[in-house]
Design a protein around this motif. Structure first.
Motif, short mmCIF file in Angstrom:
data_model
loop_
_atom_site.label_atom_id
_atom_site.label_comp_id
_atom_site.label_asym_id
_atom_site.label_seq_id
_atom_site.Cartn_x
_atom_site.Cartn_y
_atom_site.Cartn_z
N PHE A 13 -18.25 99.49 -43.73
CA PHE A 13 -19.38 100.25 -43.19
C PHE A 13 -20.65 99.51 -43.54
CE2 PHE A 13 -16.20 103.71 -43.57
CZ PHE A 13 -16.21 104.11 -42.24
N ALA A 21 -14.62 100.24 -47.12
CA ALA A 21 -13.88 101.49 -47.24
C ALA A 21 -12.37 101.24 -47.24
CB ALA A 21 -14.25 102.42 -46.10
N PRO A 40 -7.50 109.34 -54.52
CA PRO A 40 -8.57 110.31 -54.74
C PRO A 40 -9.55 110.33 -53.57
CG PRO A 40 -8.75 108.43 -56.27
CD PRO A 40 -7.54 108.20 -55.44
N SER A 41 -10.42 111.27 -53.57
CA SER A 41 -11.43 111.41 -52.53
C SER A 41 -12.27 110.13 -52.48
CB SER A 41 -12.30 112.62 -52.87
OG SER A 41 -13.37 112.67 -51.97
N GLY A 42 -12.49 109.63 -51.27
CA GLY A 42 -13.31 108.43 -51.10
C GLY A 42 -12.54 107.12 -51.24
N SER A 43 -11.22 107.19 -51.38
CA SER A 43 -10.43 105.97 -51.60
C SER A 43 -10.13 105.23 -50.29
CB SER A 43 -9.13 106.30 -52.34
OG SER A 43 -8.37 107.27 -51.65
N LYS A 45 -8.51 106.71 -47.41
CA LYS A 45 -7.32 107.22 -46.69
C LYS A 45 -7.65 107.56 -45.24
CE LYS A 45 -7.00 110.80 -49.43
NZ LYS A 45 -8.18 110.59 -50.31
N SER A 46 -8.68 108.39 -45.05
CA SER A 46 -9.02 108.80 -43.69
C SER A 46 -9.47 107.61 -42.86
CB SER A 46 -10.14 109.85 -43.70
OG SER A 46 -9.68 111.03 -44.31
N THR A 47 -10.22 106.70 -43.46
CA THR A 47 -10.67 105.52 -42.73
C THR A 47 -9.48 104.70 -42.28
OG1 THR A 47 -12.71 105.51 -44.02
CG2 THR A 47 -12.17 103.49 -42.84
#
Ligand code: ADP
Ligand code: MG
Length: 367
Positions: A13, A21, A40-43, A45-47
């Motif tokens: 990004f 990311a 964890p959050s922000g690792s 995964k969604s990206t």
């Protein structure tokens, strides 16, 4: 049906500062496999999932679905179906219309559309609800409609991003079993994202652990638990978490608060080769046992005993003047644990119950 491959795939990004990311991800998902991305959050995964879906650019490397490079393809050209956490259903449409909507857009014929919706509804136990509006359904039923929307498309790959997050704890456990069984039955390659390590361990054929956009390890749940490749994976997988502590190494073991824990020979050799005088020592709660009467042992000052029926988890502080006190957890058989404030002595069950990591890289040493 198709296999999926990330080939050194990155998403950066733009900054400032730029965020990697997903950082040179290499990952192969077999045809029909249920692969879980956890972290964890922000690792990232969604990206990572969105890159596969075509909702996020692939800035470096590539992604293949069924052997075909897809990075330059539109989402609709990729033969995937995605289930999100917020599976917003169309409120003014019936369950059947919600499930068939994508097929209608694809101009699938009426008879074929109806057949696929009926089939999916039968699999999901929604047959009697096809005429209802979403608001007349429970949370669990709505979640199943969202699954149904993906199933009717008969895609090569299912992508799911925390699809159970909006369900309460009990329903989540039930639904995760249903999704796993359904995936087994359909045999459709699935990439499933969750931050919940229990969900990952119970659902995935293999689990890929991400941290700060980097892949730490991808392995079967058993392997992740038994042989974590890094101290991060060791601490992330398992509940209560593995006890981890930086310790001084001696000629034949590790000095854990004054007690020498014997280490396997190959671990000692690896530590010696790497010139380490310290290492991160890991022991799972079940890898510790109370010391026998009169036996030497690591002193734990009990802070809390959690009685769960079949097991009791005893939380205590391992004292040490230099390192500062640190919490350790010991699993014992059910029953009342020792009283708060008491000092107990514990030992490692056997040298193979111990995991040892390089303190700077976090990588596992041998074994
Ligand atoms: P996860 O799903 O594991 O919680 P994400 O993939 O959402 O993580 O995010 C990974 C990293 O990328 C985080 O640091 C997040 O802040 C950053 N990120 C995600 N989306 C964007 C975006 N659109 N613009 C800038 N940074 C983003
Ligand atoms: Mg996410």
């Amino acid at each position: 049906m198709a296999e999926v491959a990330y080939r050194a795939a990155s998403r950066v990004f733009p900054g400032p500062p730029p965020v990697r990311a997903v950082d040179r991800l290499d990952l192969d998902v077999a045809d029909g496999e249920f692969l879980v991305l956890v972290g964890p959050s922000g690792s990232g995964k969604s990206t990572a999932l969105r890159m596969l879906a075509g909702l996020e650019d692939v800035d470096e490397g590539g992604i293949e679905i069924g052997g075909r490079e897809v990075s330059a393809l539109e989402p609709k050209e990729r033969d995937i179906a995605m289930v999100f956490q917020n599976y917003a259903l169309y409120p003014h449409m019936s369950v059947a219309d919600n499930m068939g909507f994508a097929l209608k857009l694809q101009k699938v014929g009426k008879a074929e559309l109806s057949r696929r919706v009926q089939e999916a509804a039968a699999m999901l136990d929604l047959t009697h609800y096809l005429d209802r509006r979403p608001k007349a359904l429970s949370g669990g039923q709505r979640q199943r409609v969202a699954m149904g929307r993906a199933i009717v498309r008969e895609p090569a790959v299912f992508l799911m991003d925390e699809p159970l997050s909006n369900l309460d704890a009990k329903l989540r456990v039930e639904t995760r079993a249903n999704i796993a069984a359904l995936q087994q039955r359909l045999g459709t390659t699935t990439v499933y994202v969750t931050h919940d390590q229990v969900e990952a361990m119970t659902m995935g054929h293999r689990v890929a652990v991400l941290r700060d956009g980097l892949l730490e390890q991808c392995a079967t749940p058993r392997e992740l638990y038994d042989r974590p490749a890094t101290a991060f994976v060791a601490g992330f997988i398992g509940s209560p978490a593995m006890n981890l502590r930086t310790v001084r190494l001696t000629a034949d073991g590790a000095d854990l608060a004054g007690v020498i824990v014997p280490l396997p020979r190959d671990v000692l050799a690896a530590a010696h080769d790497a010139g380490l005088s310290e290492a991160v020592l890991g022991v799972r709660p079940e890898g510790l046992r109370p010391a026998a009467d009169g036996e030497h042992g690591v002193v734990l000052t009990v802070e809390l005993s959690e009685e769960l029926g079949s097991d009791t988890f005893v939380h205590g502080l391992v004292g040490s003047d230099e390192g500062g006190a640190q919490r350790f957890v010991l699993r014992t058989e059910g029953g009342a644990g020792p009283a708060v404030g008491r000092e107990i002595r514990v030992n490692v069950r056997d040298p193979h119950a111990v995991h040892v990591f390089d303190p700077s890289s976090g990588r596992r040493l041998a074994a």
